[in-house]
Design a protein around this motif. Sequence first.
Motif, PDB file in Angstrom:
ATOM      1  N   LEU A 101       0.581  -1.559   0.124  1.00  0.00           N
ATOM      2  CA  LEU A 101       0.220  -0.146   0.179  1.00  0.00           C
ATOM      3  C   LEU A 101       0.733   1.592   0.037  1.00  0.00           C
ATOM      4  CD1 LEU A 101      -2.514   1.025  -0.183  1.00  0.00           C
ATOM      5  CD2 LEU A 101      -2.782   0.833   2.108  1.00  0.00           C
ATOM      6  N   ALA A 102       2.071   1.561   1.074  1.00  0.00           N
ATOM      7  CA  ALA A 102       2.540   2.381   1.289  1.00  0.00           C
ATOM      8  C   ALA A 102       3.761   3.042  -0.535  1.00  0.00           C
ATOM      9  CB  ALA A 102       3.848   2.057   2.062  1.00  0.00           C
ATOM     10  N   ARG A 103       4.237   1.715  -1.436  1.00  0.00           N
ATOM     11  CA  ARG A 103       4.583   1.409  -1.921  1.00  0.00           C
ATOM     12  C   ARG A 103       3.526   2.451  -3.559  1.00  0.00           C
ATOM     13  NH1 ARG A 103       5.359  -3.183  -2.534  1.00  0.00           N
ATOM     14  NH2 ARG A 103       4.593  -4.210  -4.518  1.00  0.00           N
ATOM     15  N   GLN A 104       2.868   1.525  -3.270  1.00  0.00           N
ATOM     16  CA  GLN A 104       1.264   2.227  -4.750  1.00  0.00           C
ATOM     17  C   GLN A 104       0.261   3.648  -4.067  1.00  0.00           C
ATOM     18  OE1 GLN A 104      -2.216   0.094  -4.207  1.00  0.00           O
ATOM     19  NE2 GLN A 104      -1.646  -1.616  -5.640  1.00  0.00           N
ATOM     20  N   LEU A 105       0.667   4.217  -2.814  1.00  0.00           N
ATOM     21  CA  LEU A 105       0.800   5.404  -3.079  1.00  0.00           C
ATOM     22  C   LEU A 105       1.548   6.599  -3.010  1.00  0.00           C
ATOM     23  CD1 LEU A 105      -0.937   5.703   1.127  1.00  0.00           C
ATOM     24  CD2 LEU A 105      -1.640   6.059  -1.159  1.00  0.00           C
ATOM     25  N   GLU A 106       3.401   5.777  -3.313  1.00  0.00           N
ATOM     26  CA  GLU A 106       4.472   6.865  -3.598  1.00  0.00           C
ATOM     27  C   GLU A 106       4.584   6.094  -4.592  1.00  0.00           C
ATOM     28  OE1 GLU A 106       8.129   4.806  -1.619  1.00  0.00           O
ATOM     29  OE2 GLU A 106       7.087   5.551   0.101  1.00  0.00           O
ATOM     30  N   GLU A 107       3.609   5.683  -5.705  1.00  0.00           N
ATOM     31  CA  GLU A 107       3.720   5.406  -7.111  1.00  0.00           C
ATOM     32  C   GLU A 107       2.819   5.887  -7.803  1.00  0.00           C
ATOM     33  OE1 GLU A 107       4.369   1.196  -8.007  1.00  0.00           O
ATOM     34  OE2 GLU A 107       6.579   0.875  -7.304  1.00  0.00           O
ATOM     35  N   ARG A 108       2.009   6.445  -6.860  1.00  0.00           N
ATOM     36  CA  ARG A 108       0.820   7.222  -7.980  1.00  0.00           C
ATOM     37  C   ARG A 108       0.960   8.843  -8.082  1.00  0.00           C
ATOM     38  NH1 ARG A 108      -4.161   6.706  -4.549  1.00  0.00           N
ATOM     39  NH2 ARG A 108      -4.508   4.492  -4.942  1.00  0.00           N
ATOM     40  N   ASP A 109       0.263   8.594  -9.340  1.00  0.00           N
ATOM     41  CA  ASP A 109       0.880  10.137  -9.495  1.00  0.00           C
ATOM     42  C   ASP A 109      -0.154  10.916  -9.742  1.00  0.00           C
ATOM     43  OD1 ASP A 109      -0.247   9.214 -11.720  1.00  0.00           O
ATOM     44  OD2 ASP A 109       1.542   9.896 -13.154  1.00  0.00           O
ATOM     45  N   GLY A 110       0.039  12.155 -10.176  1.00  0.00           N
ATOM     46  CA  GLY A 110      -1.342  13.347 -10.011  1.00  0.00           C
ATOM     47  C   GLY A 110      -2.445  12.342 -11.039  1.00  0.00           C
ATOM     48  N   VAL A 111      -1.963  11.695 -12.230  1.00  0.00           N
ATOM     49  CA  VAL A 111      -3.138  11.656 -12.885  1.00  0.00           C
ATOM     50  C   VAL A 111      -4.119  10.827 -12.293  1.00  0.00           C
ATOM     51  CG1 VAL A 111      -3.543  10.362 -15.112  1.00  0.00           C
ATOM     52  CG2 VAL A 111      -1.699  12.737 -14.821  1.00  0.00           C
ATOM     53  N   ASP A 112      -3.394   9.740 -11.759  1.00  0.00           N
ATOM     54  CA  ASP A 112      -3.908   8.981 -10.860  1.00  0.00           C
ATOM     55  C   ASP A 112      -4.499   9.330  -9.981  1.00  0.00           C
ATOM     56  OD1 ASP A 112      -3.586   7.000 -12.661  1.00  0.00           O
ATOM     57  OD2 ASP A 112      -0.879   6.174 -11.162  1.00  0.00           O
ATOM     58  N   ARG A 113      -4.227  10.157  -8.858  1.00  0.00           N
ATOM     59  CA  ARG A 113      -4.894  10.640  -7.813  1.00  0.00           C
ATOM     60  C   ARG A 113      -5.886  11.342  -8.701  1.00  0.00           C
ATOM     61  NH1 ARG A 113      -1.489  14.596  -5.154  1.00  0.00           N
ATOM     62  NH2 ARG A 113      -2.806  14.671  -3.153  1.00  0.00           N
ATOM     63  N   LEU A 114      -5.948  12.495  -9.329  1.00  0.00           N
ATOM     64  CA  LEU A 114      -7.456  12.960 -10.321  1.00  0.00           C
ATOM     65  C   LEU A 114      -7.906  12.121 -10.483  1.00  0.00           C
ATOM     66  CD1 LEU A 114      -8.820  15.078 -11.029  1.00  0.00           C
ATOM     67  CD2 LEU A 114      -7.434  15.076 -12.587  1.00  0.00           C
ATOM     68  N   ASN A 115      -8.002  10.975 -11.041  1.00  0.00           N
ATOM     69  CA  ASN A 115      -9.351   9.731 -11.803  1.00  0.00           C
ATOM     70  C   ASN A 115      -9.592   8.978 -10.418  1.00  0.00           C
ATOM     71  OD1 ASN A 115      -8.562  10.010 -14.708  1.00  0.00           O
ATOM     72  ND2 ASN A 115      -6.756   9.056 -15.188  1.00  0.00           N
ATOM     73  N   ALA A 116      -8.994   8.707  -9.410  1.00  0.00           N
ATOM     74  CA  ALA A 116      -9.278   8.262  -8.582  1.00  0.00           C
ATOM     75  C   ALA A 116     -10.419   9.051  -7.621  1.00  0.00           C
ATOM     76  CB  ALA A 116      -8.083   8.078  -6.955  1.00  0.00           C
ATOM     77  N   TRP A 117     -10.254  10.437  -7.470  1.00  0.00           N
ATOM     78  CA  TRP A 117     -11.239  11.386  -6.906  1.00  0.00           C
ATOM     79  C   TRP A 117     -12.075  11.571  -8.110  1.00  0.00           C
ATOM     80  CZ3 TRP A 117     -13.165  16.237  -8.343  1.00  0.00           C
ATOM     81  CH2 TRP A 117     -13.610  17.311  -7.365  1.00  0.00           C
ATOM     82  N   ILE A 118     -11.996  11.943  -9.423  1.00  0.00           N
ATOM     83  CA  ILE A 118     -13.182  11.741  -9.943  1.00  0.00           C
ATOM     84  C   ILE A 118     -14.713  10.454 -10.218  1.00  0.00           C
ATOM     85  CG2 ILE A 118     -13.629  11.375 -12.592  1.00  0.00           C
ATOM     86  CD1 ILE A 118     -11.594  13.837 -13.297  1.00  0.00           C
ATOM     87  N   ARG A 119     -13.593   8.837 -10.276  1.00  0.00           N
ATOM     88  CA  ARG A 119     -15.185   8.039 -10.119  1.00  0.00           C
ATOM     89  C   ARG A 119     -15.384   8.354  -8.539  1.00  0.00           C
ATOM     90  NH1 ARG A 119      -9.937   5.659 -12.146  1.00  0.00           N
ATOM     91  NH2 ARG A 119      -8.883   4.954 -10.158  1.00  0.00           N
ATOM     92  N   ARG A 120     -14.722   8.868  -7.389  1.00  0.00           N
ATOM     93  CA  ARG A 120     -15.425   9.053  -6.433  1.00  0.00           C
ATOM     94  C   ARG A 120     -16.525  10.079  -6.592  1.00  0.00           C
ATOM     95  NH1 ARG A 120     -10.687   9.120  -3.740  1.00  0.00           N
ATOM     96  NH2 ARG A 120     -11.019  11.536  -3.328  1.00  0.00           N
ATOM     97  N   LEU A 121     -16.891  10.870  -7.573  1.00  0.00           N
ATOM     98  CA  LEU A 121     -17.690  12.082  -7.724  1.00  0.00           C
ATOM     99  C   LEU A 121     -19.600  10.918  -8.561  1.00  0.00           C
ATOM    100  CD1 LEU A 121     -15.628  14.492  -9.726  1.00  0.00           C
ATOM    101  CD2 LEU A 121     -16.664  14.251  -7.680  1.00  0.00           C
ATOM    102  N   LYS A 122     -20.517  11.498  -8.046  1.00  0.00           N
ATOM    103  CA  LYS A 122     -21.319  11.583  -8.067  1.00  0.00           C
ATOM    104  C   LYS A 122     -21.400  11.600 -10.144  1.00  0.00           C
ATOM    105  CE  LYS A 122     -24.385  12.648  -4.722  1.00  0.00           C
ATOM    106  NZ  LYS A 122     -25.465  13.693  -3.625  1.00  0.00           N
ATOM    107  N   PRO A 123     -22.772  10.808 -10.839  1.00  0.00           N
ATOM    108  CA  PRO A 123     -22.050  10.349 -12.569  1.00  0.00           C
ATOM    109  C   PRO A 123     -21.929  11.495 -13.044  1.00  0.00           C
ATOM    110  CG  PRO A 123     -22.646   8.532 -11.219  1.00  0.00           C
ATOM    111  CD  PRO A 123     -23.406   9.429 -10.343  1.00  0.00           C
ATOM    112  N   PRO A 124     -22.858  12.278 -12.201  1.00  0.00           N
ATOM    113  CA  PRO A 124     -23.386  13.773 -12.784  1.00  0.00           C
ATOM    114  C   PRO A 124     -22.599  14.842 -13.753  1.00  0.00           C
ATOM    115  CG  PRO A 124     -24.929  13.484 -12.211  1.00  0.00           C
ATOM    116  CD  PRO A 124     -24.405  12.615 -11.940  1.00  0.00           C
ATOM    117  N   ASP A 125     -21.422  15.252 -12.145  1.00  0.00           N
ATOM    118  CA  ASP A 125     -20.427  15.615 -11.714  1.00  0.00           C
ATOM    119  C   ASP A 125     -19.596  14.899 -12.924  1.00  0.00           C
ATOM    120  OD1 ASP A 125     -21.849  18.115 -10.353  1.00  0.00           O
ATOM    121  OD2 ASP A 125     -21.290  16.737  -8.374  1.00  0.00           O
ATOM    122  N   ARG A 126     -19.367  14.243 -12.546  1.00  0.00           N
ATOM    123  CA  ARG A 126     -18.092  12.852 -13.181  1.00  0.00           C
ATOM    124  C   ARG A 126     -18.341  13.567 -14.512  1.00  0.00           C
ATOM    125  NH1 ARG A 126     -18.487   7.074 -12.187  1.00  0.00           N
ATOM    126  NH2 ARG A 126     -18.209   7.381 -10.348  1.00  0.00           N
TER     127      ARG A 126
END
Length: 173
Positions: A101-126
């Motif tokens: 998990l720590a390795r995943q967090l370290e490897e994750r770049d801004g685009v991955d974080r943004l996509n994860a954030w977007i996936r948590r949005l409700k479909p209309p906002d996404r």
Amino acid sequence: MKPAPDQDQLYFEAAEAFGPALQRLARATEANEERRRDLLQEMHVALWRSFARFDGRCSLRTWTYRVAHNTAASHVDRERRTRRDTIDIDAAGELAGADSLARQLEERDGVDRLNAWIRRLKPPDRQLLTLYLEDLGADAIADITGLTPGAVATRISRLKSQLAKDFKETQNV
């Protein structure tokens, strides 16, 4: 008078012009790589089928984004109904160790974080945010979604503020 382009020709034009955008939408919609490939394939099939009904009342771009976003929204609804609180074996393995998990967090770049954030949005906002990230203006997004340009601009502004706040909180932790 020039004959109307056929279904195959319209599809190939749209796939050529907007294929990378469809890939980004799939990545923002689905975290699982295998299901993401399936979603992308569904988008392409839906797009090809849709050109049998395309009458040219909107631009090729608008039509493509409408079809793709509707397909993505249907995918999200279907996944919510069928996959509640379940994970596949690959995800279970990733959850097993704190080191991974720590390795995943370290490897994750801004685009991955943004996509994860977007996936948590409700479909209309996404949908609004992914269209905005494709550099579409409020008028074009309104044309695709059926909202007014003012409503689009307001919601995009709120989403950007929330995104900035969430990313700032994440960095402070």
